[in-house]
Every structure is written in structure tokens, then in C-alpha cells.
Scaffold this motif. Structure first.
Motif, PDB file in Angstrom:
ATOM      1  N   UNK A 195       0.813  -1.194   0.122  1.00 26.06           N
ATOM      2  CA  UNK A 195       0.020  -0.064  -0.009  1.00 26.06           C
ATOM      3  C   UNK A 195       0.985   1.239   0.191  1.00 26.06           C
ATOM      4  N   UNK A 196       0.699   2.358  -0.782  1.00 23.97           N
ATOM      5  CA  UNK A 196       1.322   3.347  -0.968  1.00 23.97           C
ATOM      6  C   UNK A 196       1.098   4.343   0.334  1.00 23.97           C
ATOM      7  N   UNK A 197       2.035   4.969   0.611  1.00 30.36           N
ATOM      8  CA  UNK A 197       2.008   6.172   1.650  1.00 30.36           C
ATOM      9  C   UNK A 197       3.183   6.937   1.463  1.00 30.36           C
ATOM     10  N   UNK A 198       2.685   8.264   2.113  1.00 35.83           N
ATOM     11  CA  UNK A 198       3.716   9.440   2.236  1.00 35.83           C
ATOM     12  C   UNK A 198       4.266   9.604   3.403  1.00 35.83           C
ATOM     13  N   UNK A 199       5.641   9.600   3.492  1.00 31.62           N
ATOM     14  CA  UNK A 199       6.220   9.844   4.806  1.00 31.62           C
ATOM     15  C   UNK A 199       7.139  10.751   5.043  1.00 31.62           C
ATOM     16  N   UNK A 200       6.803  11.508   6.005  1.00 28.96           N
ATOM     17  CA  UNK A 200       7.836  12.778   6.407  1.00 28.96           C
ATOM     18  C   UNK A 200       9.192  12.085   6.641  1.00 28.96           C
ATOM     19  N   UNK A 201       9.054  11.211   7.928  1.00 30.94           N
ATOM     20  CA  UNK A 201      10.402  10.610   8.081  1.00 30.94           C
ATOM     21  C   UNK A 201      10.166   9.173   8.248  1.00 30.94           C
ATOM     22  N   UNK A 202      11.017   8.225   7.814  1.00 29.91           N
ATOM     23  CA  UNK A 202      10.656   6.710   7.914  1.00 29.91           C
ATOM     24  C   UNK A 202      10.451   6.313   9.553  1.00 29.91           C
ATOM     25  N   UNK A 203      11.260   6.764  10.460  1.00 35.28           N
ATOM     26  CA  UNK A 203      10.790   6.266  11.853  1.00 35.28           C
ATOM     27  C   UNK A 203       9.381   6.508  12.346  1.00 35.28           C
ATOM     28  N   UNK A 204       9.112   7.839  11.941  1.00 34.45           N
ATOM     29  CA  UNK A 204       7.815   8.431  12.299  1.00 34.45           C
ATOM     30  C   UNK A 204       6.625   7.781  11.705  1.00 34.45           C
ATOM     31  N   UNK A 205       6.754   7.443  10.455  1.00 40.60           N
ATOM     32  CA  UNK A 205       5.836   6.841   9.673  1.00 40.60           C
ATOM     33  C   UNK A 205       5.520   5.378  10.360  1.00 40.60           C
ATOM     34  N   UNK A 206       6.583   4.530  10.222  1.00 40.33           N
ATOM     35  CA  UNK A 206       6.370   3.039  10.694  1.00 40.33           C
ATOM     36  C   UNK A 206       5.762   3.050  12.128  1.00 40.33           C
ATOM     37  N   UNK A 207       6.015   4.181  12.939  1.00 42.53           N
ATOM     38  CA  UNK A 207       5.337   4.199  14.510  1.00 42.53           C
ATOM     39  C   UNK A 207       3.804   4.506  14.130  1.00 42.53           C
TER      40      UNK A 207
END
Length: 274
Positions: A101-113
């Protein structure tokens, strides 16, 4: 404003009964789009939902799989097809990985959290459970070792029986071996109960002798405890706390609080050359 990265994520599902198609999300794989080598793996730390659908679930094996998946993505740049084969071979279709599934992440650690809270551990958003005691210490210990990048290099749930005697149920939380010493770490809560401290103190001499005999190495055994300040001036709890510390230190167990974990993790990082 930071530019958001084009990413994609996959959910890892535990499926105890494929016929019923019941499942529990247990983890997230997140990567930058079309870059398999950037994949980050995160599994849950709370297996309660898994045990609700399958009381016999082998959570130790699931935790080991997380480390193995992370290692493969980091060292080999593996993509999902070979990873799926690993899952099928190891778990007989008990695990599934969803479509991307697609997503937009500002930062990888914040997005996975955020993905973990959204799909895997939704109770965290409501603050439904506050971890306490030994479980809280274990989670803090693991988090610090993960931040230092050494968790996957450490041995977990180290059985004492090979070093003491057959039938010994004790399993130390984690450890590693730099040169001629083996460092083992075990979470011990002293909040109102010193039984675990007494048990560890009782086992320490035989464990130390066994490591010297079997591994030809010195053992440095460290108990990680909560700070005494958390006991809020409760005299009975403080007395129990001090008794537990003294019982362990009398058997040459190093006793450190969770506040020292960043230093411990930094030392492990240096010794394991991460």
C-alpha cells in the motif's frame, strides 16, 4: 516544510486458521518505493492479541523471525518473494504478507510508528495499557539495544540449563560475547517483590561456573532494575528493593537501573563494532 517521501508498506499477519481467515496484524514492513534495500521491519512487542486467537502461538519464534527478516533486508537487500518462501517454510502458512500500500512519509521512523499504532497496536492510541514491573523493564531494555543497532546481534532467552543442570527453567533475557567475556542481561523488577532477585542470586554461582566450564569464558551477569525513586517513599517497598539489590550484589551480579541502559547499549555497540 520537509518534502514527504513516496513509500510503500506491507502488513505481516498471523493466521492461525486459514479456513476461517481469522488473522492478527503483528508487524509492518516499510520502505521507500522501489527500494527493497531500504526496508524497515517492526513487529509488535505485545503478543496478547496473538495469544487470544492462538494460546499456543510460538512468540519466541516470531520474535526471532523479526530479527532474521531485518538481517536479510540489511545485509542482502532481499525482496519479498524470497522472504515469503522463508515464511512459508518456517511457519506453514501461519504468516502472510499483504499487498503493498502506498503512503507518504515525512520521516521513516515516524511513519512506521504511526503505521504500527494504526494497524498493529491500536490500543496504544487510547493509552489502554501501561506497562509495569519486569515487562516494562524488558521493553525499555530492548528499545535501547534496538536504537544502538545491536539487538539483532544478541542472543535472546539464554537457557541456564546447559550451564547449571538439566531442568533449570531460568532463561536470561539477552546477552553477547565480546572477546573472553560473556555479558548477560536480565530484567528484574524489585517493586514490592524480591523473589526474582533471590532466584537470580541463587542461580548466579552455578551459572558462572558453568559458563567458565562450557564456554571457557568469564560471565558478567547484569540485573536491570527500575530506579528506586519510582517507589514513591513507600517504606515497605523500599526495604524489599534494597534487600533484592543486596541479595544480587552478594553473588557478584551487577545491578543497574534502566537509567543506565543508554550507556549499556552504547558499550554493546562499541564492543560489537556496529
Amino acid at each position: 516544510m520537509n518534502e514527504r517521501r513516496q513509500c510503500e508498506f506491507f502488513l505481516v499477519r498471523y493466521v492461525p486458521d486459514p479456513v476461517k481467515n481469522e488473522f492478527v496484524n503483528i508487524g509492518v514492513l516499510l520502505r521507500e518505493a522501489a527500494r527493497p534495500e531500504s526496508t524497515i521491519v517492526r513487529f509488535t512487542r505485545d503478543w496478547a492479541r496473538v495469544r487470544c486467537v492462538d494460546p499456543d502461538a510460538d512468540t519466541e519464534m516470531l520474535e526471532a523471525l523479526e530479527s532474521e527478516m531485518r538481517r536479510r533486508f540489511t545485509e542482502r537487500g532481499s525482496d519479498l518473494p524470497p522472504m515469503m518462501k522463508t515464511l512459508e517454510d518456517s511457519f506453514s502458512n501461519l504468516l502472510q504478507i499483504t499487498e503493498a500500500k502506498a503512503c507518504l512519509a515525512e520521516t521513516i521512523p515516524a511513519e512506521i510508528e504511526q503505521l504500527m499504532q494504526l494497524y498493529v497496536e491500536p490500543r496504544k492510541r487510547a493509552g489502554a495499557k501501561r506497562w509495569t514491573g519486569r515487562q516494562a523493564i524488558q521493553r525499555t531494555m530492548r528499545t535501547q539495544f534496538e536504537h544502538a543497532g545491536v539487538w539483532d546481534l544478541m542472543q535472546k532467552r539464554i537457557a541456564a540449563a546447559p550451564y547449571t543442570r538439566a531442568g533449570d527453567p531460568l532463561k536470561l533475557d539477552c546477552g553477547y560475547r565480546p572477546n573472553g567475556v560473556i555479558r548477560m542481561f536480565h530484567a528484574v523488577s524489585l517493586d514490592g517483590d524480591s523473589e526474582l532477585a533471590k532466584s537470580l542470586a541463587f542461580s548466579a554461582p552455578a551459572l558462572r561456573d558453568g559458563v567458565a566450564r562450557v564456554e571457557r569464558a568469564l560471565l558478567e551477569l547484569t540485573a536491570i532494575v527500575e530506579p528506586i525513586a519510582t517507589l514513591q517513599e513507600d517504606e515497605d517497598r523500599i526495604v524489599q528493593y534494597r534487600f533484592g539489590v543486596e541479595a544480587m550484589e552478594a553473588q557478584e551480579i551487577r545491578v543497574l537501573t534502566t537509567e543506565r541502559l543508554p550507556y549499556i547499549a552504547e558499550t554493546a555497540q562499541r564492543e560489537l563494532r556496529v
